[in-house]
Design an enzyme around this catalytic site. Sequence first.
Site, PDB file in Angstrom:
ATOM      1  CG  ASP A  39      56.326  53.432  43.426  1.00 55.50           C
ATOM      2  OD1 ASP A  39      57.466  52.615  42.555  1.00 55.50           O
ATOM      3  OD2 ASP A  39      55.535  52.121  43.941  1.00 55.50           O
ATOM      4  CE  LYS A  61      54.384  49.463  32.799  1.00 58.51           C
ATOM      5  NZ  LYS A  61      55.361  48.966  31.678  1.00 58.51           N
ATOM      6  CG  MET A 176      47.503  46.544  39.891  1.00 53.74           C
ATOM      7  SD  MET A 176      48.606  45.534  39.945  1.00 53.74           S
ATOM      8  CE  MET A 176      47.796  44.704  41.375  1.00 53.74           C
TER       9      MET A 176
HETATM   10  N1  SAH Z   1      50.083  49.438  47.293  1.00 54.28           N
HETATM   11  C1  SAH Z   1      48.694  50.173  46.446  1.00 54.28           C
HETATM   12  C2  SAH Z   1      48.195  49.613  45.704  1.00 54.28           C
HETATM   13  C3  SAH Z   1      49.122  49.298  44.220  1.00 54.28           C
HETATM   14  S1  SAH Z   1      48.461  48.341  43.363  1.00 54.28           S
HETATM   15  C4  SAH Z   1      46.986  50.488  47.003  1.00 54.28           C
HETATM   16  O1  SAH Z   1      47.572  50.001  48.188  1.00 54.28           O
HETATM   17  O2  SAH Z   1      46.484  50.703  47.430  1.00 54.28           O
HETATM   18  C5  SAH Z   1      47.745  49.872  41.659  1.00 54.28           C
HETATM   19  C6  SAH Z   1      46.510  49.594  41.318  1.00 54.28           C
HETATM   20  O3  SAH Z   1      45.546  49.898  42.454  1.00 54.28           O
HETATM   21  C7  SAH Z   1      45.503  49.853  40.612  1.00 54.28           C
HETATM   22  O4  SAH Z   1      46.092  49.405  39.194  1.00 54.28           O
HETATM   23  C8  SAH Z   1      44.586  50.147  40.994  1.00 54.28           C
HETATM   24  O5  SAH Z   1      43.588  48.874  40.621  1.00 54.28           O
HETATM   25  C9  SAH Z   1      44.189  50.343  42.441  1.00 54.28           C
HETATM   26  N2  SAH Z   1      44.633  52.214  42.899  1.00 54.28           N
HETATM   27  C10 SAH Z   1      45.375  52.777  43.314  1.00 54.28           C
HETATM   28  N3  SAH Z   1      45.042  53.801  43.373  1.00 54.28           N
HETATM   29  C11 SAH Z   1      43.413  53.824  42.756  1.00 54.28           C
HETATM   30  C12 SAH Z   1      42.754  55.555  43.138  1.00 54.28           C
HETATM   31  N4  SAH Z   1      43.197  56.332  43.290  1.00 54.28           N
HETATM   32  N5  SAH Z   1      41.753  54.849  42.872  1.00 54.28           N
HETATM   33  C13 SAH Z   1      41.225  53.392  41.913  1.00 54.28           C
HETATM   34  N6  SAH Z   1      42.132  52.739  41.921  1.00 54.28           N
HETATM   35  C14 SAH Z   1      43.215  53.058  42.330  1.00 54.28           C
END
Ligand code: SAH
Length: 502
Positions: A39, A61, A176
């Site tokens: 991803d 994406k 998100m």
């Molecule tokens: N599976 C991932 C989440 C995916 S959804 C997990 O467990 O972290 C994607 C969302 O995760 C983003 O829109 C944001 O809200 C959050 N996110 C992912 N990486 C991030 C980061 N480094 N800092 C802040 N938010 C993050």
Amino acid sequence: MSAARDGVVYLVGAGPGDPGLVTVRALELIGTADAIYYDRLIPPGALDGACEDAELVYVGKAPGRPSVPQEEIAGHLIEAARSGKSAVRLKGGDPFVFGRGGEEGEALHEAGIEFEVVPGVTAGVAASAYAGIPVTHRDDASAVAFITGHEDPEKDESAIDWEALARFPGTLVFYMGVKRLAANAAALIAAGRDAGEPAAAVQRGTMAGQRTVVATLGTLAEVVERESVSAPALIVVGPVVRRREALAWLERRPLHGRRVVVTRARAQASGLAATLRGLGAEVVELPAIRIEPRIESENVRRAIAAIRDYALVCLTSPNGVRLLFEALREADLDARALAGATVAAIGPGTARALAAHGIVADIVPEKFVAEALVEALAEVDVAGHKVLVARAAEARDVLPDALRERGAEVDVVALYETVREQPSEEAIEAAQNADYVTFTSSSTVRNLTEALGDRFPSDARVVSIGPVTSEAVRTAGLQVHAEAERHDVDGLLAALLADASR
Ligand code: SAH
């Protein structure tokens, strides 16, 4: 096509972005996978350890284009497994936390494919922790909820129960959630959550450029808009946000927000780079040189064959030590071959490398330049004795000249050569707005300035390890802003830190 035995699919979490937060199991699987489907939100360099012939497929994406449909991704995974491949599905954070890992696992189960799930450090926990916000706290929150902020609150049957969340006795963490922040906050307040509750947005948590803004539930949307906080970002709501006052450790690190270029040969750079990262710097590795061993030469072979004849053995770098012992080993010798000799090291790094081979250096000068080693050797009687100077091909002759002058019979052997390496375009690009460029040898200065030409980051401050390197910097037409007092990596770091706190 069907293989004798189906392969396994690994649904792997790659953590929130900091390469240090990828699990051991994830690295292991990345290193052995035949195919990796990844991803967008995976840490930089996460695929560096992949096999050379592994198939790397981006299924995230792309800006302005729709994401690869879930069925298509599942199809890839099933097909890979059916052809006997070991396939890694690599996702940001944790695969089962808003990662659609559950759906992929179900599709695999339905297709009768064996799979394994490797949890990752999820952003909700990691970005909060890096922002100094504990998602639970004995006094503030005994529960935490992970919520998707992507839901449309206008939707008739929202999966989000705002009344329940308003009553939820603990911290609310929205993934998100930037785009719909204003609407979500309004929905929460309308459902009864206190508008004055502390709230924070953490952008790019655990990654270079992490940023946190703090406000209240009622005002966060406005602040986020004003400060142009953008995805990926996490929204945290709850009194625990206030704990940041004491716990915001990241921003307090001395090199937080500074971009530092490391120019050492790749193999040696990692220690310096890791230390700089630990101090909060964003490190750009721009190795301009590579170490090419030259221990197969006649010269080296002769010196090794006569190693017991030397009364004094001088080593001028950790690389020299490593390669001297490699050459000894190839001749079926070990540290005992140096038993009768006085051993001199040019500095503590070299002395440490010797110690790793069981040799405590007899002489380590206070300053780590050839002149200082000459001085430190003043007490050693070298007249009429054989001396070995084992070093790089292109070193200066200060040490052998001085020893010869004092009547020693000096053999100089080149154990390695430093050759120019062209840094990647990506690294050069990243170096453009660096705050610092560090130089640890004159050869890196020459090679890097030649490799970069007019793309040398001219606004960066230059930190040099010592006078010889500084001279090379000036010869290249650049200014030295700080010079190490101790001419080793620790000295270089100290000089950089002192300059950064000016
Ligand atoms: N599976 C991932 C989440 C995916 S959804 C997990 O467990 O972290 C994607 C969302 O995760 C983003 O829109 C944001 O809200 C959050 N996110 C992912 N990486 C991030 C980061 N480094 N800092 C802040 N938010 C993050």
